[in-house]
Design a protein around this motif. Structure first.
Motif, PDB file in Angstrom:
ATOM      1  N   GLY A 314      48.322  26.587  38.456  1.00 21.96           N
ATOM      2  CA  GLY A 314      47.027  27.251  38.428  1.00 21.96           C
ATOM      3  C   GLY A 314      47.232  28.745  38.291  1.00 21.96           C
ATOM      4  N   ILE A 315      46.169  29.511  38.467  1.00 19.21           N
ATOM      5  CA  ILE A 315      46.272  30.957  38.309  1.00 19.21           C
ATOM      6  C   ILE A 315      45.717  31.636  39.557  1.00 19.21           C
ATOM      7  CG2 ILE A 315      44.079  31.145  37.069  1.00 19.21           C
ATOM      8  CD1 ILE A 315      47.272  33.128  36.226  1.00 19.21           C
ATOM      9  N   THR A 316      46.508  32.510  40.137  1.00 20.04           N
ATOM     10  CA  THR A 316      46.115  33.280  41.315  1.00 20.04           C
ATOM     11  C   THR A 316      46.503  34.729  41.085  1.00 20.04           C
ATOM     12  OG1 THR A 316      46.579  31.378  42.744  1.00 20.04           O
ATOM     13  CG2 THR A 316      46.344  33.519  43.821  1.00 20.04           C
ATOM     14  N   GLY A 317      45.603  35.639  41.376  1.00 17.96           N
ATOM     15  CA  GLY A 317      45.945  37.050  41.214  1.00 17.96           C
ATOM     16  C   GLY A 317      44.718  37.918  41.161  1.00 17.96           C
ATOM     17  N   LEU A 318      44.796  38.961  40.367  1.00 13.03           N
ATOM     18  CA  LEU A 318      43.710  39.926  40.222  1.00 13.03           C
ATOM     19  C   LEU A 318      43.137  39.818  38.816  1.00 13.03           C
ATOM     20  CD1 LEU A 318      45.454  42.919  42.013  1.00 13.03           C
ATOM     21  CD2 LEU A 318      43.447  41.668  42.857  1.00 13.03           C
ATOM     22  N   ALA A 319      41.869  39.420  38.748  1.00 13.20           N
ATOM     23  CA  ALA A 319      41.197  39.258  37.458  1.00 13.20           C
ATOM     24  C   ALA A 319      40.589  40.581  37.023  1.00 13.20           C
ATOM     25  CB  ALA A 319      40.116  38.196  37.556  1.00 13.20           C
ATOM     26  N   MET A 320      40.773  40.922  35.749  1.00 17.26           N
ATOM     27  CA  MET A 320      40.205  42.134  35.166  1.00 17.26           C
ATOM     28  C   MET A 320      38.946  41.770  34.394  1.00 17.26           C
ATOM     29  SD  MET A 320      43.776  43.946  33.933  1.00 17.26           S
ATOM     30  CE  MET A 320      44.682  42.432  33.599  1.00 17.26           C
ATOM     31  N   ASN A 321      37.870  42.463  34.656  1.00 16.75           N
ATOM     32  CA  ASN A 321      36.586  42.170  34.028  1.00 16.75           C
ATOM     33  C   ASN A 321      36.541  42.802  32.643  1.00 16.75           C
ATOM     34  OD1 ASN A 321      33.945  41.652  33.358  1.00 16.75           O
ATOM     35  ND2 ASN A 321      33.067  42.472  35.232  1.00 16.75           N
ATOM     36  N   THR A 322      36.805  41.999  31.613  1.00 15.58           N
ATOM     37  CA  THR A 322      36.890  42.532  30.243  1.00 15.58           C
ATOM     38  C   THR A 322      35.527  42.865  29.657  1.00 15.58           C
ATOM     39  OG1 THR A 322      36.858  40.315  29.245  1.00 15.58           O
ATOM     40  CG2 THR A 322      39.009  41.216  29.859  1.00 15.58           C
ATOM     41  N   ARG A 323      34.467  42.589  30.399  1.00 16.95           N
ATOM     42  CA  ARG A 323      33.133  43.017  29.949  1.00 16.95           C
ATOM     43  C   ARG A 323      32.976  44.528  30.090  1.00 16.95           C
ATOM     44  NH1 ARG A 323      33.014  38.838  33.344  1.00 16.95           N
ATOM     45  NH2 ARG A 323      32.194  36.803  32.643  1.00 16.95           N
ATOM     46  N   ARG A 324      33.851  45.133  30.872  1.00 15.47           N
ATOM     47  CA  ARG A 324      33.754  46.556  31.173  1.00 15.47           C
ATOM     48  C   ARG A 324      34.944  47.308  30.598  1.00 15.47           C
ATOM     49  NH1 ARG A 324      31.974  46.978  37.591  1.00 15.47           N
ATOM     50  NH2 ARG A 324      29.976  45.857  37.401  1.00 15.47           N
ATOM     51  N   ALA A 325      34.679  48.521  30.123  1.00 13.86           N
ATOM     52  CA  ALA A 325      35.760  49.411  29.738  1.00 13.86           C
ATOM     53  C   ALA A 325      36.401  49.949  31.028  1.00 13.86           C
ATOM     54  CB  ALA A 325      35.212  50.558  28.901  1.00 13.86           C
ATOM     55  N   PRO A 326      37.689  50.200  30.997  1.00 17.56           N
ATOM     56  CA  PRO A 326      38.625  50.100  29.871  1.00 17.56           C
ATOM     57  C   PRO A 326      39.322  48.742  29.777  1.00 17.56           C
ATOM     58  CG  PRO A 326      39.730  51.148  31.695  1.00 17.56           C
ATOM     59  CD  PRO A 326      38.323  50.831  32.179  1.00 17.56           C
ATOM     60  N   PHE A 327      38.875  47.756  30.574  1.00 15.93           N
ATOM     61  CA  PHE A 327      39.565  46.467  30.582  1.00 15.93           C
ATOM     62  C   PHE A 327      39.303  45.659  29.321  1.00 15.93           C
ATOM     63  CE2 PHE A 327      38.543  47.544  35.051  1.00 15.93           C
ATOM     64  CZ  PHE A 327      39.831  47.769  35.499  1.00 15.93           C
ATOM     65  N   ASP A 328      38.397  46.130  28.481  1.00 10.09           N
ATOM     66  CA  ASP A 328      38.162  45.446  27.213  1.00 10.09           C
ATOM     67  C   ASP A 328      39.258  45.731  26.192  1.00 10.09           C
ATOM     68  OD1 ASP A 328      37.442  48.107  27.033  1.00 10.09           O
ATOM     69  OD2 ASP A 328      35.676  47.744  25.787  1.00 10.09           O
ATOM     70  N   ASP A 329      40.185  46.631  26.512  1.00  6.17           N
ATOM     71  CA  ASP A 329      41.305  46.970  25.636  1.00  6.17           C
ATOM     72  C   ASP A 329      42.559  46.255  26.162  1.00  6.17           C
ATOM     73  OD1 ASP A 329      43.524  48.228  24.366  1.00  6.17           O
ATOM     74  OD2 ASP A 329      42.310  50.019  24.016  1.00  6.17           O
ATOM     75  N   TRP A 330      43.128  45.360  25.344  1.00  5.16           N
ATOM     76  CA  TRP A 330      44.271  44.580  25.814  1.00  5.16           C
ATOM     77  C   TRP A 330      45.470  45.457  26.150  1.00  5.16           C
ATOM     78  CZ3 TRP A 330      49.187  44.298  23.892  1.00  5.16           C
ATOM     79  CH2 TRP A 330      49.408  44.804  22.609  1.00  5.16           C
ATOM     80  N   ARG A 331      45.581  46.618  25.497  1.00  2.03           N
ATOM     81  CA  ARG A 331      46.709  47.498  25.803  1.00  2.03           C
ATOM     82  C   ARG A 331      46.601  48.050  27.217  1.00  2.03           C
ATOM     83  NH1 ARG A 331      45.643  51.126  20.597  1.00  2.03           N
ATOM     84  NH2 ARG A 331      43.570  50.852  21.565  1.00  2.03           N
ATOM     85  N   VAL A 332      45.387  48.299  27.665  1.00  3.17           N
ATOM     86  CA  VAL A 332      45.178  48.746  29.049  1.00  3.17           C
ATOM     87  C   VAL A 332      45.553  47.620  30.009  1.00  3.17           C
ATOM     88  CG1 VAL A 332      43.421  49.402  30.741  1.00  3.17           C
ATOM     89  CG2 VAL A 332      43.417  50.445  28.462  1.00  3.17           C
ATOM     90  N   ARG A 333      45.136  46.411  29.704  1.00  2.00           N
ATOM     91  CA  ARG A 333      45.465  45.279  30.581  1.00  2.00           C
ATOM     92  C   ARG A 333      46.973  45.062  30.626  1.00  2.00           C
ATOM     93  NH1 ARG A 333      41.242  42.935  27.490  1.00  2.00           N
ATOM     94  NH2 ARG A 333      42.551  41.227  26.688  1.00  2.00           N
ATOM     95  N   GLU A 334      47.620  45.211  29.482  1.00  2.00           N
ATOM     96  CA  GLU A 334      49.076  45.080  29.443  1.00  2.00           C
ATOM     97  C   GLU A 334      49.741  46.178  30.282  1.00  2.00           C
ATOM     98  OE1 GLU A 334      52.669  43.441  27.219  1.00  2.00           O
ATOM     99  OE2 GLU A 334      51.044  42.817  28.541  1.00  2.00           O
ATOM    100  N   ALA A 335      49.211  47.386  30.206  1.00  2.00           N
ATOM    101  CA  ALA A 335      49.753  48.483  31.010  1.00  2.00           C
ATOM    102  C   ALA A 335      49.617  48.186  32.494  1.00  2.00           C
ATOM    103  CB  ALA A 335      49.043  49.792  30.658  1.00  2.00           C
ATOM    104  N   LEU A 336      48.474  47.642  32.899  1.00  5.09           N
ATOM    105  CA  LEU A 336      48.259  47.329  34.304  1.00  5.09           C
ATOM    106  C   LEU A 336      49.177  46.202  34.767  1.00  5.09           C
ATOM    107  CD1 LEU A 336      44.371  47.626  34.553  1.00  5.09           C
ATOM    108  CD2 LEU A 336      46.106  49.304  35.184  1.00  5.09           C
ATOM    109  N   LEU A 337      49.526  45.289  33.865  1.00  4.19           N
ATOM    110  CA  LEU A 337      50.502  44.257  34.191  1.00  4.19           C
ATOM    111  C   LEU A 337      51.887  44.867  34.412  1.00  4.19           C
ATOM    112  CD1 LEU A 337      49.361  41.449  31.758  1.00  4.19           C
ATOM    113  CD2 LEU A 337      49.878  41.068  34.162  1.00  4.19           C
ATOM    114  N   TYR A 338      52.262  45.827  33.572  1.00  2.00           N
ATOM    115  CA  TYR A 338      53.560  46.495  33.740  1.00  2.00           C
ATOM    116  C   TYR A 338      53.593  47.318  35.020  1.00  2.00           C
ATOM    117  CZ  TYR A 338      56.066  45.330  29.464  1.00  2.00           C
ATOM    118  OH  TYR A 338      56.772  44.664  28.485  1.00  2.00           O
ATOM    119  N   ALA A 339      52.468  47.875  35.393  1.00  4.40           N
ATOM    120  CA  ALA A 339      52.435  48.700  36.599  1.00  4.40           C
ATOM    121  C   ALA A 339      52.459  47.874  37.879  1.00  4.40           C
ATOM    122  CB  ALA A 339      51.185  49.589  36.585  1.00  4.40           C
TER     123      ALA A 339
END
Length: 605
Positions: A314-339
């Motif tokens: 299953g999936i457990t963690g922190l969900a990013m709301n892609t309806r809102r900026a800046p989470f609508d940009d996959w590069r931002v989400r990828e950066a937050l994963l690296y961080a």
């Protein structure tokens, strides 16, 4: 070791193909149904394989919840009910065996009929089936329940109703449902809708029932007493109609099941330590190893039991709301994963003992394979190549840190990704081209101390990137309401997944959930590939096709970078009073619904 379902079912494919080629116009009545092949248990089975038919009846068990409740109706969208209610006091036409990926056996219904194409399904009610008030379960109750839940009930029930062409009485105890959609799982889902008493709600508003009235059900337990925010007590019905059914033998053994409510998990755990609760589930392996050495454990009055399973992570963690900026940009989400410094956080919070979730269906045969997509998985994904994110076709894995607190290499990668997305640090603050600072909040439920710790550690890492993170901790009612309305930037997310995923996938990440409130698509997944792969999975006629479709779906979801995954719960961990016992034979799904408290019993010294 029990053979894996997916290897076992392959041997039945030739038989299934033969049946499909005949294209029977009629169907035969059966005691059970499986998603693929035939159910494991014969018509004359005496009990579920993981139940003890000789288990004694009696005793009391007390569990703990955090937060509170403001309704005793778990079937409506409005309000918050104790989550246990819809499993303890209510039944459906068929019951699920948790020792098979997806097989159902007669419960309120004595038999099921469906043609090979599963375009319709017909159930025959048991003449002895009764509600807890002693009244018989009728076809009229069944039809009313399906329509009411499907139109004004909780969203989890409404998707199924939209796929029904007609539902009619075809005999004194028979009800037939005809579907308007090609979907082989619908015949099984039809057997799992809760059946409620129509007469209870005549002249009443089903959607606004509060904490004073619970729906009348057919289950072995009824609400005996409750106090919103404090407790709810369910008593075993001495006149329960299904006591002697083989499906119920050795189950529902406690005389009383009670749920006490606490402000947070710390207070709940202290209550367990002093004996106010009789069982708790522990999800933190580090705490399990280090925090359960209190006197009751040392004396043997509390027992620690570990329950293995074979289900997906299953999936457990922190969900990013892609309806809102800046989470609508996959590069931002990828950066937050690296961080997100998983290795360091995991080592601090759990002692590094719990493996990370690597994909939605990891830890099972349904999980995506490492490296590039191949074979049928690739064939299913390629038509959507222009909408898929990097890694879906060529291979993807989550960032791995060096385990130190600084996480320098991954933070450098995160900085580069943020720069590509138009974010630069000015005077220590990450800003976009309009000077807007990168700030967001994380919505958490009151009492979620573990996730609070995780977020605090994560926030310190993000500070090094110039990002400001705040935590919003709210009570249970606000938490549910805000998640239902998608009123958050980032929030805790947990989604259990089964070995037989089906129509619930639309509720979890279907495109309708981008705008329709109340779904489980908290992230706002809006993917043509995901939307196409769900029906591909539902209409699979072979195990091979099914597995390929789920693996492709797993790739699309994982590479969508919607959730920052944490650790998986690789086994169940239950601490309990020594008087609580369970069978040696464990189900395929382990500590899942249908295990505790269903097949446990009270054994005095």
């Amino acid at each position: 070791m029990r053979s894996n379902f997916f290897s076992k079912i392959t041997s039945t494919l030739a038989g299934i193909t033969l049946l499909l080629s005949v294209n029977h116009a009629t169907a035969e009545s059966a005691h059970g149904i499986a998603m693929y092949g035939q159910p494991d248990l014969p018509e004359d089975f005496t009990s579920l394989p993981y139940a003890n038919p000789d288990a004694p009846k009696g005793g009391r068990v007390v569990f703990g919840n955090t937060g509170g409740f403001d309704t005793l109706n778990p079937f409506v969208q409005k309000g918050t009910a104790p989550w246990q209610l819809r499993f303890w006091g209510y039944e459906s036409l068929m019951g699920r065996s948790w020792d098979e990926p997806f097989s159902l056996y007669g419960l309120l219904a004595e038999s099921i009929e469906t043609p090979d194409d599963r375009s319709w399904v017909e159930f025959t009610l048991r003449p002895e089936a009764r509600f807890s008030d002693g009244s018989p379960v009728t076809v009229d109750d069944v039809i009313w329940s399906y329509e009411t839940l499907g139109t004004i009930g909780h969203l989890r029930y409404r998707g199924f109703w939209s796929k029904i062409e007609s539902i009619t009485q075809t005999g004194p105890r028979k009800v037939r449902i005809v579907f308007n959609t090609e979907d082989r799982e619908l015949a099984l889902i039809a057997g799992l809708r809760p059946i409620l008493k129509k007469g209870q709600w005549e002249g009443k508003d089903f959607t606004t029932s509060g904490p004073s009235e619970a729906p009348i059900g057919t289950g072995a337990y009824v609400v005996a007493a409750s106090d919103p925010g404090r407790y709810v007590s369910l008593q075993r019905d001495p006149n329960y109609w299904g006591e002697n059914l083989p499906f119920r033998k050795g189950t529902q053994n406690f005389d009383e099941m009670r749920v006490e409510f606490f402000g947070d998990q710390t207070v709940l755990f202290e209550a367990f330590k002093v004996g106010e609760l009789t069982a708790v589930r522990e999800y933190n392996a580090g705490k399990w190893d280090q925090g359960y050495n209190f006197p009751a454990v040392q004396s043997g009055d509390v027992v620690k039991s570990e329950i293995p399973h074979q289900r997906p992570s299953g999936i457990t963690g922190l969900a990013m709301n892609t309806r809102r900026a800046p989470f609508d940009d996959w590069r931002v989400r990828e950066a937050l994963l690296y961080a997100f410094n998983f290795e360091y956080i995991n080592g601090t919070v759990t002692g590094g003992t719990q493996p990370r979730i690597t994909s939605y269906y990891s830890n099972s045969a349904l999980g995506m394979n490492p490296g590039p997509a191949k074979g049928r998985v690739r064939d299913l994904l390629e038509p959507y190549a222009d909408t898929l994110l990097p890694g879906a076709l060529d291979g993807y894995s989550l960032p791995v840190s060096d385990g130190t607190e600084r996480n320098r290499k991954n933070l450098r990668t995160a900085t580069k990704l943020l720069s590509d997305a138009g974010w630069e640090v000015q005077d220590g603050v990450l800003q976009n081209s309009t000077g807007e600072a990168f700030e967001f909040s994380v919505l958490l439920r009151q009492g979620d101390g573990e996730m609070q710790t995780i977020v605090e550690m994560y926030a310190r890492s993000l500070e090094r990137l110039g990002i400001t993170v705040t935590t919003e901790t709210v009570d249970n009612a606000q938490y549910v309401a805000r998640q239902n309305d998608y009123d958050f930037d980032m929030t805790r997310y947990r989604r259990d997944l089964s070995l037989s995923p089906g129509n619930e996938q639309y509720l979890y990440w279907g495109r309708s959930g981008v705008t329709q409130t109340g779904t489980r698509n908290l992230m706002g997944v809006d993917s043509p590939a995901v939307e196409a792969l769900i029906p591909e999975m539902l209409n699979a006629f072979s195990a091979e096709h099914f597995i390929s479709a789920v693996r492709a779906l797993d790739r699309a979801l994982t590479t969508g970078r919607y959730v920052i995954p944490i650790w998986q719960f690789d086994k169940g961990r239950i601490a309990h009073a020594k008087e609580l016992q369970f069978p040696d034979r464990l189900p395929l799904y382990g500590d899942r619904l249908g295990f505790m408290p269903d097949v446990w019993w009270y054994q005095p010294n």
